[in-house]
Design a protein around this motif. Structure first.
Motif, PDB file in Angstrom:
ATOM      1  N   HIS A   1      11.390   4.092   1.869  1.00 41.15           N
ATOM      2  CA  HIS A   1      12.488   4.997   1.500  1.00 41.15           C
ATOM      3  C   HIS A   1      12.623   5.118  -0.014  1.00 41.15           C
ATOM      4  O   HIS A   1      12.905   6.202  -0.541  1.00 41.15           O
ATOM      5  N   GLY A   2      12.421   4.020  -0.702  1.00 41.20           N
ATOM      6  CA  GLY A   2      12.498   4.062  -2.160  1.00 41.20           C
ATOM      7  C   GLY A   2      11.428   4.936  -2.785  1.00 41.20           C
ATOM      8  O   GLY A   2      11.593   5.414  -3.920  1.00 41.20           O
ATOM      9  N   LEU A   3      10.343   5.172  -2.067  1.00 45.24           N
ATOM     10  CA  LEU A   3       9.249   6.026  -2.546  1.00 45.24           C
ATOM     11  C   LEU A   3       9.324   7.438  -1.978  1.00 45.24           C
ATOM     12  O   LEU A   3       8.417   8.252  -2.181  1.00 45.24           O
ATOM     13  N   GLY A   4      10.395   7.740  -1.237  1.00 41.31           N
ATOM     14  CA  GLY A   4      10.550   9.065  -0.650  1.00 41.31           C
ATOM     15  C   GLY A   4       9.806   9.262   0.649  1.00 41.31           C
ATOM     16  O   GLY A   4       9.602  10.400   1.082  1.00 41.31           O
ATOM     17  N   LEU A   5       9.412   8.172   1.298  1.00 35.69           N
ATOM     18  CA  LEU A   5       8.658   8.235   2.539  1.00 35.69           C
ATOM     19  C   LEU A   5       9.562   7.969   3.741  1.00 35.69           C
ATOM     20  O   LEU A   5      10.289   6.972   3.766  1.00 35.69           O
ATOM     21  N   SER A   6       9.509   8.830   4.738  1.00 32.87           N
ATOM     22  CA  SER A   6      10.147   8.547   6.016  1.00 32.87           C
ATOM     23  C   SER A   6       9.254   7.584   6.795  1.00 32.87           C
ATOM     24  O   SER A   6       8.041   7.539   6.591  1.00 32.87           O
ATOM     25  N   VAL A   7       9.863   6.839   7.719  1.00 33.35           N
ATOM     26  CA  VAL A   7       9.106   5.933   8.576  1.00 33.35           C
ATOM     27  C   VAL A   7       9.574   6.118  10.016  1.00 33.35           C
ATOM     28  O   VAL A   7      10.781   6.047  10.293  1.00 33.35           O
ATOM     29  N   VAL A   8       8.635   6.378  10.921  1.00 36.90           N
ATOM     30  CA  VAL A   8       8.962   6.485  12.340  1.00 36.90           C
ATOM     31  C   VAL A   8       8.134   5.451  13.102  1.00 36.90           C
ATOM     32  O   VAL A   8       7.094   4.997  12.633  1.00 36.90           O
ATOM     33  N   LEU A   9       8.623   5.095  14.273  1.00 37.76           N
ATOM     34  CA  LEU A   9       8.012   4.038  15.074  1.00 37.76           C
ATOM     35  C   LEU A   9       7.608   4.573  16.433  1.00 37.76           C
ATOM     36  O   LEU A   9       8.376   5.280  17.092  1.00 37.76           O
ATOM     37  N   ASP A  10       6.423   4.219  16.868  1.00 39.70           N
ATOM     38  CA  ASP A  10       5.940   4.544  18.207  1.00 39.70           C
ATOM     39  C   ASP A  10       6.497   3.491  19.170  1.00 39.70           C
ATOM     40  O   ASP A  10       6.300   2.284  18.958  1.00 39.70           O
ATOM     41  N   ILE A  11       7.209   3.920  20.222  1.00 43.95           N
ATOM     42  CA  ILE A  11       7.749   2.971  21.186  1.00 43.95           C
ATOM     43  C   ILE A  11       7.267   3.320  22.591  1.00 43.95           C
ATOM     44  O   ILE A  11       6.969   4.473  22.897  1.00 43.95           O
ATOM     45  N   VAL A  12       7.210   2.291  23.434  1.00 44.85           N
ATOM     46  CA  VAL A  12       6.688   2.435  24.796  1.00 44.85           C
ATOM     47  C   VAL A  12       7.786   2.054  25.773  1.00 44.85           C
ATOM     48  O   VAL A  12       8.199   0.893  25.832  1.00 44.85           O
ATOM     49  N   LEU A  13       8.262   3.028  26.550  1.00 46.40           N
ATOM     50  CA  LEU A  13       9.332   2.800  27.522  1.00 46.40           C
ATOM     51  C   LEU A  13       8.863   3.096  28.945  1.00 46.40           C
ATOM     52  O   LEU A  13       9.686   3.219  29.848  1.00 46.40           O
TER      53      LEU A  13
ATOM     54  N   ARG B   1       0.814  -1.222   0.000  1.00 46.22           N
ATOM     55  CA  ARG B   1       0.000   0.000   0.000  1.00 46.22           C
ATOM     56  C   ARG B   1       0.846   1.271   0.000  1.00 46.22           C
ATOM     57  O   ARG B   1       0.288   2.382  -0.083  1.00 46.22           O
ATOM     58  N   LEU B   2       2.150   1.148   0.093  1.00 48.67           N
ATOM     59  CA  LEU B   2       3.005   2.326   0.199  1.00 48.67           C
ATOM     60  C   LEU B   2       2.907   3.254  -1.014  1.00 48.67           C
ATOM     61  O   LEU B   2       2.903   4.481  -0.841  1.00 48.67           O
ATOM     62  N   PRO B   3       2.848   2.747  -2.257  1.00 50.11           N
ATOM     63  CA  PRO B   3       2.721   3.672  -3.399  1.00 50.11           C
ATOM     64  C   PRO B   3       1.477   4.552  -3.304  1.00 50.11           C
ATOM     65  O   PRO B   3       1.505   5.714  -3.723  1.00 50.11           O
ATOM     66  N   TYR B   4       0.403   4.026  -2.750  1.00 49.54           N
ATOM     67  CA  TYR B   4      -0.817   4.812  -2.554  1.00 49.54           C
ATOM     68  C   TYR B   4      -0.548   6.005  -1.642  1.00 49.54           C
ATOM     69  O   TYR B   4      -0.960   7.134  -1.936  1.00 49.54           O
ATOM     70  N   LEU B   5       0.152   5.779  -0.534  1.00 53.23           N
ATOM     71  CA  LEU B   5       0.439   6.868   0.407  1.00 53.23           C
ATOM     72  C   LEU B   5       1.378   7.892  -0.212  1.00 53.23           C
ATOM     73  O   LEU B   5       1.216   9.100  -0.023  1.00 53.23           O
TER      74      LEU B   5
END
Length: 594
Positions: free
Chosen positions: A188-200, A134-138
């Protein structure tokens, strides 16, 4: 060997064939390693730790730790599980995935349009691999950053992810570590950054064996709303917690992290654990920008200092719940629970949040009757992540109602345009871009007594929420609750969904063309609240590169149009000389051209 150089946790590859297993188990007199079908005694290190070096260990080998009473437990620092959170861990080859987009160097923060998604409900399959498709859609929509809700291994197959217990291991129900890396790589190949929600701030209730392994992992007198408080000032605990963020950023090449509920991370150390984490990240990752956001109900700015050149010293931005809460009250009229703090003249709270960052900057809140927040007007506008809905604000309603179902299409589009054309960083919740009306409910996959406790606790949670008791609360453990929360992708093929999508796409194009250029040199909020009538909000921001003005009306009466400088950038549904109900106008006046 100094204490700082000791490794307490994890499965360490000494070379291609040799693996050293580390475990801090101060509550155990002896521990053995069960590797595949062989059981080997581990060596105590004298400080509560155990280790063992084993030759000829193949990737994919299963292992567990055997406690003094014969109980087999997974590695608390497991990198992958064979099955669920209670089963054996897997030895992983950190070099098994071959990255394709090695030239990726990230995106600037001011370009960010964040899209929050939950892997399990984003697609019918609920996997990393399906989400990758689904990444190309975003990317074509104009999203620039994907934010994954937590993916650490948690109890059961279904859940939001905030009850993770194996904080280094991707949830096996979603796929393998390599499939998660492939997701990030493709983005990344589509120019999208990716961040992750973490619980500490806590560990989940199922599969958490740390109290048996090392009771000192948790503070004896400190609790969070979700479980025992963590003893961040104990050296092995601090190593475990501070290594988690670096592991996800380095191993999976995430572009940033969102830190959940940091107001419940209480640390008495000379340097707060969150400061140490941010400093380490800034020191150790210098080949690309790393974006670190926080969720914090205290409305503080001490963790978000900015340098003169506009770069963050520690954390990048704060999730701005004030803006959401105030705008929700203004648009819906709901004033129960946490919305009580914004019940009186909500348009003023909305305007202040847009102009200055926080609504509450030291005022006493009606709900808790104590001061909250600090002055925030000197923060840059990009220090705030705004949203009109997210997983919390939708899912923490008894029936997971989305905003569109509560206030209708016209008003929701006004708020969406205000969100995407303000100078703060906008966040969309999955499906919001095409007008999703399916709920996002609270769901879990617990059993027995724990399932009963969660079900009853969920019902009690809504004691002061408007009329929800009459309708009942869906059982979090029912598979149907989970399935109802999956996105309806068929709506994209319907005229209504296509119209919504075109509306969102147009706003995102305008944002990149007209709003983002203003933000590169914006060093403070620069906002001024303009006088308007009831139900209306009007704010003007002055930046070196231009003046941006925004006004909207979600009240019931037509009001005079405030004085907004510049040319009209966007108006919805059409330009008027007055501010009619459920309308919005945005204007832009150029500033410096150099």
């Amino acid at each position: 060997m100094t204490a700082k150089s000791i490794t307490y946790w994890g499965c360490e590859h000494v070379d291609a064939n040799t693996v050293r297993f580390h475990l801090w188990a101060s509550g155990q007199e002896q521990v053995s390693l069960r590797l595949n079908d062989e059981t080997l005694a581990m060596h105590p290190t004298g400080d509560g730790g155990f280790d063992l070096t084993v030759d000829y260990v193949k990737p994919g080998s299963t292992y567990s730790y055997i406690l003094s009473d014969g109980t087999a437990v997974p590695d608390p620092a497991s990198r992958a599980q064979q099955g669920d959170v209670n089963g054996p861990s897997l030895v992983c080859d950190p070099d098994s995935y071959v990255w394709r987009n090695t030239q990726w160097r990230g995106r600037r923060w001011e370009e960010s349009v964040v899209y929050e998604l939950h892997i399990g409900t984003f697609t019918p399959e609920g996997t990393f691999r399906a989400a990758t498709e689904r990444l190309p859609y975003l990317a074509s929509l104009g999203i620039t950053m994907i934010e994954l809700m937590p993916v650490s291994q948690a109890g059961g197959n279904r859940g939001w992810g905030y009850d993770g217990v194996l904080l280094y291991a991707p949830h096996s129900a979603y796929g393998t570590p390599d499939e998660l890396k492939a997701f990030v790589d493709a983005a990344h190949g589509l120019g999208l950054s990716v961040v992750l929600d973490i619980v500490l701030n806590h560990f989940g209730p199922e599969g958490n064996y740390l109290p048996r392994l090392s009771p000192d992992f948790f503070h004896p007198e400190r609790m969070t709303p979700w479980g025992n408080g963590i003893a961040y000032d104990v050296a092995p605990v601090r190593q475990f917690i501070t290594d988690v963020p670096l592991y996800w950023l380095k191993e999976f090449r995430f572009d940033g992290l969102r830190f959940d509920a940091i107001d419940h991370i209480t640390d008495s150390s000379e340097k707060h654990v969150l400061e140490e984490i941010a400093e380490r990240i800034r020191e150790e990752i210098t080949d690309r920008p790393v974006h670190l956001t926080t969720e914090d109900s205290r409305n503080i700015i001490s963790l978000h200092p900015y340098r003169e050149d506009g770069t963050p010293e520690l954390f990048t931005a704060e999730w701005n719940d004030d803006l959401h809460n105030a705008i929700h009250v203004l648009a819906s009229g709901e004033t129960h629970a946490w919305y009580r703090d914004f019940a009186h003249q909500p348009e003023k709270w909305v305007a202040r949040a847009l102009a200055e960052g926080f609504s509450y900057q030291g005022e006493i809140t009606p709900r808790h009757r104590e001061p909250r927040g600090v002055k925030s007007i000197d923060q840059p506008p990009v220090a705030f992540v705004d949203f009109i809905q997210n997983h919390d604000q939708v899912g923490n309603r008894a029936h997971g109602d989305r905003l569109l179902s509560l206030i209708g299409e016209k008003r929701t589009k006004v708020l969406l345009a205000a969100l995407l054309l303000s100078p703060h960083i906008p966040l969309l919740f999955m499906g919001e871009e095409y007008g999703e009306t399916r709920p996002f409910l609270f769901f879990t996959d617990f059993h027995g007594e724990l399932a009963r406790a969660v079900r009853e606790g969920r019902a009690k949670e809504f004691a002061d929420h408007a009329s929800h008791q009459e309708e009942g609360v869906p059982d979090p453990n029912s598979p149907e609750t989970f399935n109802r929360s999956k996105l309806d992708w068929d709506k994209l093929n319907q005229p209504e969904g296509e119209s919504w999508l075109n509306f969102t796409r147009h706003l995102l194009e305008l944002r990149q063309q007209a709003i983002v250029p203003l933000l590169a040199t914006a060093r403070s909020g620069g906002g001024k609240v303009l006088e308007t009538g009831p139900g209306c909000v009007a704010v003007t921001w002055t930046f070196p590169r231009g003046t941006l003005s925004l006004a909207f009306n979600v009240g019931g009466h037509t009001e005079e149009m405030p004085d907004l400088p510049g040319e009209t950038l966007f108006a919805w549904p059409e330009i008027h000389t007055e501010l009619r109900p459920d309308t919005l106008i945005v204007r832009l006046a150029p500033g410096e051209t150099h």
